[in-house]
Design a protein around this motif. Structure first.
Motif, PDB file in Angstrom:
ATOM      1  N   GLU A  19      -3.197   4.316  -8.558  1.00 38.52           N
ATOM      2  CA  GLU A  19      -4.381   4.355  -8.476  1.00 38.52           C
ATOM      3  C   GLU A  19      -5.189   5.081  -7.682  1.00 38.52           C
ATOM      4  O   GLU A  19      -4.472   5.588  -6.993  1.00 38.52           O
ATOM      5  CB  GLU A  19      -4.468   3.071  -7.929  1.00 38.52           C
ATOM      6  CG  GLU A  19      -3.664   1.516  -8.251  1.00 38.52           C
ATOM      7  CD  GLU A  19      -3.678   0.985  -8.766  1.00 38.52           C
ATOM      8  OE1 GLU A  19      -4.536   0.983  -9.515  1.00 38.52           O
ATOM      9  OE2 GLU A  19      -2.788   0.433 -10.197  1.00 38.52           O
ATOM     10  N   TYR A  70      -3.101   0.974   0.653  1.00 36.95           N
ATOM     11  CA  TYR A  70      -4.310   1.701   0.515  1.00 36.95           C
ATOM     12  C   TYR A  70      -4.292   2.764   2.486  1.00 36.95           C
ATOM     13  O   TYR A  70      -4.516   3.696   2.325  1.00 36.95           O
ATOM     14  CB  TYR A  70      -5.271   1.210  -0.228  1.00 36.95           C
ATOM     15  CG  TYR A  70      -6.969   1.687   0.165  1.00 36.95           C
ATOM     16  CD1 TYR A  70      -6.834   2.666  -0.396  1.00 36.95           C
ATOM     17  CD2 TYR A  70      -7.393   1.190   1.364  1.00 36.95           C
ATOM     18  CE1 TYR A  70      -7.968   3.763   0.067  1.00 36.95           C
ATOM     19  CE2 TYR A  70      -8.765   1.858   2.028  1.00 36.95           C
ATOM     20  CZ  TYR A  70      -9.047   2.885   0.875  1.00 36.95           C
ATOM     21  OH  TYR A  70     -10.390   3.549   2.078  1.00 36.95           O
ATOM     22  N   ARG A  71      -4.916   1.502   3.048  1.00 35.73           N
ATOM     23  CA  ARG A  71      -4.956   1.893   4.291  1.00 35.73           C
ATOM     24  C   ARG A  71      -3.989   3.235   4.686  1.00 35.73           C
ATOM     25  O   ARG A  71      -4.745   4.478   5.177  1.00 35.73           O
ATOM     26  CB  ARG A  71      -4.729   1.575   5.107  1.00 35.73           C
ATOM     27  CG  ARG A  71      -6.583   0.288   5.531  1.00 35.73           C
ATOM     28  CD  ARG A  71      -6.100  -1.170   5.475  1.00 35.73           C
ATOM     29  NE  ARG A  71      -5.046  -1.250   7.510  1.00 35.73           N
ATOM     30  CZ  ARG A  71      -6.256  -1.135   8.422  1.00 35.73           C
ATOM     31  NH1 ARG A  71      -7.325  -1.163   8.210  1.00 35.73           N
ATOM     32  NH2 ARG A  71      -5.792  -1.094   9.642  1.00 35.73           N
ATOM     33  N   PHE A 111      -8.533   6.308  -6.063  1.00 31.91           N
ATOM     34  CA  PHE A 111      -9.429   5.841  -5.501  1.00 31.91           C
ATOM     35  C   PHE A 111     -10.297   7.142  -5.738  1.00 31.91           C
ATOM     36  O   PHE A 111     -10.370   7.653  -4.928  1.00 31.91           O
ATOM     37  CB  PHE A 111      -9.255   5.731  -3.915  1.00 31.91           C
ATOM     38  CG  PHE A 111      -7.492   4.294  -4.159  1.00 31.91           C
ATOM     39  CD1 PHE A 111      -7.719   2.678  -3.765  1.00 31.91           C
ATOM     40  CD2 PHE A 111      -6.700   5.090  -3.804  1.00 31.91           C
ATOM     41  CE1 PHE A 111      -7.262   2.280  -4.029  1.00 31.91           C
ATOM     42  CE2 PHE A 111      -5.466   3.890  -4.223  1.00 31.91           C
ATOM     43  CZ  PHE A 111      -5.764   2.279  -3.761  1.00 31.91           C
ATOM     44  N   MET A 121     -10.960  -2.069   4.871  1.00 34.63           N
ATOM     45  CA  MET A 121     -10.545  -0.821   4.177  1.00 34.63           C
ATOM     46  C   MET A 121     -11.955  -0.148   3.258  1.00 34.63           C
ATOM     47  O   MET A 121     -11.618   0.850   2.431  1.00 34.63           O
ATOM     48  CB  MET A 121      -9.279  -1.382   3.147  1.00 34.63           C
ATOM     49  CG  MET A 121      -8.613  -2.545   3.382  1.00 34.63           C
ATOM     50  SD  MET A 121      -7.518  -3.294   2.617  1.00 34.63           S
ATOM     51  CE  MET A 121      -6.818  -3.768   2.867  1.00 34.63           C
ATOM     52  N   LEU A 128      -8.844  -4.019  -3.523  1.00 37.23           N
ATOM     53  CA  LEU A 128      -9.415  -4.007  -2.598  1.00 37.23           C
ATOM     54  C   LEU A 128     -10.402  -5.132  -1.638  1.00 37.23           C
ATOM     55  O   LEU A 128      -9.694  -5.446  -0.138  1.00 37.23           O
ATOM     56  CB  LEU A 128     -10.178  -2.454  -2.293  1.00 37.23           C
ATOM     57  CG  LEU A 128      -9.069  -1.038  -1.947  1.00 37.23           C
ATOM     58  CD1 LEU A 128      -9.251  -0.069  -2.090  1.00 37.23           C
ATOM     59  CD2 LEU A 128      -7.833  -1.486  -1.448  1.00 37.23           C
ATOM     60  N   VAL A 167     -11.450   1.904  -8.307  1.00 41.54           N
ATOM     61  CA  VAL A 167     -10.472   2.292  -8.756  1.00 41.54           C
ATOM     62  C   VAL A 167     -10.282   2.047  -9.854  1.00 41.54           C
ATOM     63  O   VAL A 167     -10.747   1.685 -10.829  1.00 41.54           O
ATOM     64  CB  VAL A 167      -8.845   0.709  -8.169  1.00 41.54           C
ATOM     65  CG1 VAL A 167      -8.463   1.353  -8.899  1.00 41.54           C
ATOM     66  CG2 VAL A 167      -9.237   1.012  -6.534  1.00 41.54           C
ATOM     67  N   MET A 222       0.134  -0.362  -3.817  1.00 42.13           N
ATOM     68  CA  MET A 222      -0.960   0.647  -3.717  1.00 42.13           C
ATOM     69  C   MET A 222      -1.797  -0.048  -2.649  1.00 42.13           C
ATOM     70  O   MET A 222      -2.680   0.737  -2.124  1.00 42.13           O
ATOM     71  CB  MET A 222      -1.415   1.295  -5.454  1.00 42.13           C
ATOM     72  CG  MET A 222      -0.553   2.397  -5.738  1.00 42.13           C
ATOM     73  SD  MET A 222       0.911   1.683  -7.134  1.00 42.13           S
ATOM     74  CE  MET A 222       0.683   2.109  -8.293  1.00 42.13           C
ATOM     75  N   PHE A 223      -2.527  -0.908  -3.574  1.00 42.11           N
ATOM     76  CA  PHE A 223      -3.542  -1.308  -2.713  1.00 42.11           C
ATOM     77  C   PHE A 223      -3.249  -2.247  -1.130  1.00 42.11           C
ATOM     78  O   PHE A 223      -4.105  -1.587  -0.238  1.00 42.11           O
ATOM     79  CB  PHE A 223      -4.314  -3.025  -3.696  1.00 42.11           C
ATOM     80  CG  PHE A 223      -4.539  -2.328  -4.355  1.00 42.11           C
ATOM     81  CD1 PHE A 223      -5.229  -1.214  -5.349  1.00 42.11           C
ATOM     82  CD2 PHE A 223      -4.799  -3.197  -5.943  1.00 42.11           C
ATOM     83  CE1 PHE A 223      -5.524  -0.713  -6.135  1.00 42.11           C
ATOM     84  CE2 PHE A 223      -4.389  -2.735  -7.088  1.00 42.11           C
ATOM     85  CZ  PHE A 223      -5.228  -1.597  -7.141  1.00 42.11           C
TER      86      PHE A 223
END
Lengths: 509, 509
Positions: free
Chosen positions: A219, A175-176, A221, A349, A338, A363, A171-172
């Motif tokens: 996750e 993320y973008r 954010f 990020m 992140l 997170v 997931m990290f």
């Protein structure tokens, strides 16, 4: 003869009926691996679907599905290569390796030795003169051993890779893209159900600690300056049993009984998002059959907490076999991950606020081990009644929805029952058909695999189109017409109708 | 500039909207691995569910879920340790390895070089003086290299293990338990959807050949003296395009157009079970959007066939990018596998007939690669219309079921639209909400991710409780009341109602 525990009973039923059993058993087995049979595969899938109902669909969170094999670079960046290790003591005589903290726990009765750190583990092992549990040989001083499965990517010797021990890094890494797919708005979440593998040194506890298993994890954010959860009000009134960090440090035995809202207000729970997910988690365990009085949340002490976490609450349920057992962790990971991946990848990020400031999202992560939950669902729903085994699984979790039985195997009843089965299959139900033995035995067999409703086809069905539905939980029956059956079952499985209202009362024969 | 292919177009949409993208891309990527985003994860899950509808639920077949990591013993017994190898040519200069058959195919235009065998591969590579495609260096004589991912089970050096390259062995290892759970009656089947990994030497073709992927596979066990399939009559009239073994051997270009029933009668297809599953397979591809004229079945030649197979038909679909592409194999494995495992395990896997004779069950196996099917579903359902991208995914496969849009972002319409969204969520639908940009752009965005129906909330909704549903495929609209909406959508998604019948016609604004 030692008394049979509830765990033994469930394990026996699981093997005999086909929920699960030890893998590779025809080749001598291999500890830490479990095979799911027909019932287990279906129950697992239904728990996954329920998790998505509770944690994904209604919130509109995004899903993700990433590979199990990852190149080494990923675990360098995430810190796993340095940290995913266990203190292992190897026997000087037979060469076998054992988790040092478990050896100490077995020898001393101490709990959670892992959290005490390396120096304490080495000291305790020496102090208590712990020896090899297999051969009695002397043990070497414990060393940190990486517990990820290692492989080579590329059959001709390419790059080192590992099987992921958790799903969060996916997931990290995404993320973008996730932020872009979420139309660049916070909060959003990436959720994943996926396989992971941990190369446990000496797996034990059967279904509770296995080497290859499935994680359900998300996750969330958010902007730390805008930490509100839009669904918080649904959960702030939920009463929970809590052990705070301070209570843990002081060794307080009685839990704090508190609403999640009060706990957040008092700062015992750091964020609304944790409070919200802890409430959802309690409801989710309730669906699995665990009542609130057998659930509690326990804060990690600073030395027990993972390096990335500002606060972690374990969600524990009370099992007969193992006592309080962790089924989930809800961690406030801050911006640790992140930031890490930003640095390692060189990619930006950060998110721009309307006021022009930039920040790295924070997170909150609720995380579940699916295989363990399956055992929890079975133990929590199990009842022994009049020498019969019953799993009172929620209707949304039951592997099969309806059993169809002809009363006897003559006079055209099996043919009629087959028609009913075909009709229910065409309507989309998961159906079992059984005509072997007395109808009482067939009801018992259906109860033992948790089928909520059984339809009996008798002479009235053949002659007047009337059949009976029998309820697994109450053993009561109601009668209704063949034409009403699919509508009644649909309403029942959508939660719009309850059992006795599906037809007219019938006196038990 | 080279022309953009359909594959490029779909790849671009897949990345931008979140169906899938290359894994680990923030760390430079790793060929052969794919990450599924929100839409891809949902589409994959829906294809899995559809496969179970077609191949498992209605037949009452049993499911199974086995570990990906297996100890070496399993692959010794199954023959994989000896056979799961590829001829690999390594460069003397840069050290990189390449699949020898692919190098020859690229150099000569020949097809299916793998099937020609080792001697031919070595000869062709030398004859055509093939060199390293990366650095131009000389290649070593190709050698057989094992293409399974290898690991150690047990962090302190336990036993060698491999990631399974297919799921079938799990069903054979669990055959005895499956037979018991099937109440010791043939025919029965064990079906599995699960991860596999193949350590491809030089992966290419994007989504078509990846290193870690999901297989959907079933093993049907039957008595060779009683080979009838109870559902055969449903499929015997299905017309298919066939290339038989004899046609393949003679290089016949025109397919045989024949019903499955005729093909079984003539012995072109060896068993009713293969005929049945080939019919189901054609219907399944039809659901994915591939019309019958873009489907064909091609028999393997004896030298191309796996060692266990008496007959294998590949199911191929016509893709714009790669031409005829294998999406499934339907193999008649006879009693090869169970005999193998009987011998290796020493366990009895025979079945007793009523006449007292004993036999080892025979096996028919249809097998699918899920990841490849996802690409097929996207390509087959794609249309470019008036500069818009549309995926005409079947309603049961679409990642989201309903889009909800307020006509404008003022006058209380967003609040009303949010209420509609919440109401649909509470009824169990997968909903996307969008209020950014013109409503035309929002319809276009929904078409591009295959949402079948979009609900527009306008002034009539606020004032009179009336809203419009717009159809992705025809771009037509109908109007209905808010109270009718959930019932209409439920009927549509259960296949009980079609689009224009969901409400009253509306003139397109």
């Amino acid at each position: 003869m030692p008394q049979q525990t509830l765990y033994d009973t469930i394990t026996e039923i699981a093997k005999r009926r086909g929920f699960y059993w030890p893998s590779f058993d025809i080749y001598g087995g291999m500890s830490g691996f479990v095979t799911y049979g027909d019932l287990g595969t279906k129950l697992k899938r239904n728990i996954e679907a329920a998790w998505k109902e509770y944690f994904v669909r209604k919130q509109g969170f995004l899903e993700l599905d990433d590979p199990v094999i990852n190149p080494e670079r990923v675990f360098q960046a995430s810190g796993h290569l340095d940290h995913f290790k266990e203190y292992t003591a190897t026997c000087t005589k037979c060469g076998k390796g054992f988790r040092a903290d478990h050896l100490i726990e077995d020898a001393t009765g101490l709990e959670n030795v892992e959290a005490m750190g390396g120096a304490a583990i080495k000291r305790l092992l020496a102090e208590h003169k712990v020896r090899c549990p297999d051969c009695g040989g002397e043990l070497r001083e414990p060393a940190l051993i990486l517990t990820m499965f290692r492989t080579e990517i590329g059959a001709t010797g390419g790059e080192t890779g590992y099987l992921r021990p958790e799903t969060a890094q996916a997931m990290f890494m995404s993320y973008r893209r996730g932020f872009s797919h979420a139309r660049e708005k916070l909060p959003f979440a990436l959720a994943q159900i996926g396989k992971v593998a941990r190369n446990e040194i000496s797996p034990r506890q059967g279904m509770i600690r296995i080497r290859e298993f499935t994680i359900m994890e998300l996750e969330l954010f958010f902007d730390p300056l805008n930490p509100g959860c839009p669904w918080y009000s649904e959960m702030e009134g939920t009463v929970v049993m809590l052990y705070t960090e301070a209570m843990e440090a002081d060794g307080v035995k009685e839990p704090l009984i508190v609403t999640l809202g009060e706990a957040v207000t008092q700062g015992i729970i750091l964020t609304e998002w944790q409070g919200y997910f802890m409430g959802v988690s309690q409801a989710f365990m309730d669906l699995l059959g665990v009542p609130p009085e057998k659930q509690r949340f326990r804060a990690h002490l600073p030395e027990e907490r993972a390096h990335y976490s500002a606060q972690t609450y374990d969600h524990e349920v009370l099992l007969e076999t193992w006592g309080w057992t962790e089924i989930s962790g809800c961690a406030y990971r801050t911006d640790f991950d992140l930031r890490n991946h930003m640095e390692a990848s060189g990619l930006d990020m950060t998110v721009l606020r309307e006021d022009g400031t930039r920040f790295v999202p924070h997170v909150v992560e609720p995380s579940y081990g699916l295989d363990r939950l399956m055992y929890v669902a079975l133990e929590a729903s199990y009842e022994r009644k009049e020498k019969r085994n019953i799993f009172h699984l929620d209707r949304t979790l039951a592997p099969y929805q309806v059993a169809v039985f002809p009363l006897v195997t003559k006079d055209g009843l099996p043919e009629k029952a087959q028609q009913v089965k075909e009709m229910l299959l065409s309507k989309g139900f998961w159906v079992v058909y059984d005509e072997a033995g007395s109808i009482g035995r067939r009801y018992a067999r259906a109860d033992e695999i948790g089928v909520p409703l059984a339809v009996a086809v008798d002479y009235d069905t053949r002659d007047k189109g009337v059949l009976t539905i029998r309820d697994r939980d109450t053993w009561q029956q109601v009668s209704l017409s063949l034409a009403e059956l699919p509508g009644a079952l649909t309403a029942y499985y959508r939660g719009e109708k309850e059992f006795p209202d599906l037809g007219l009362p019938v006196n038990k024969k």
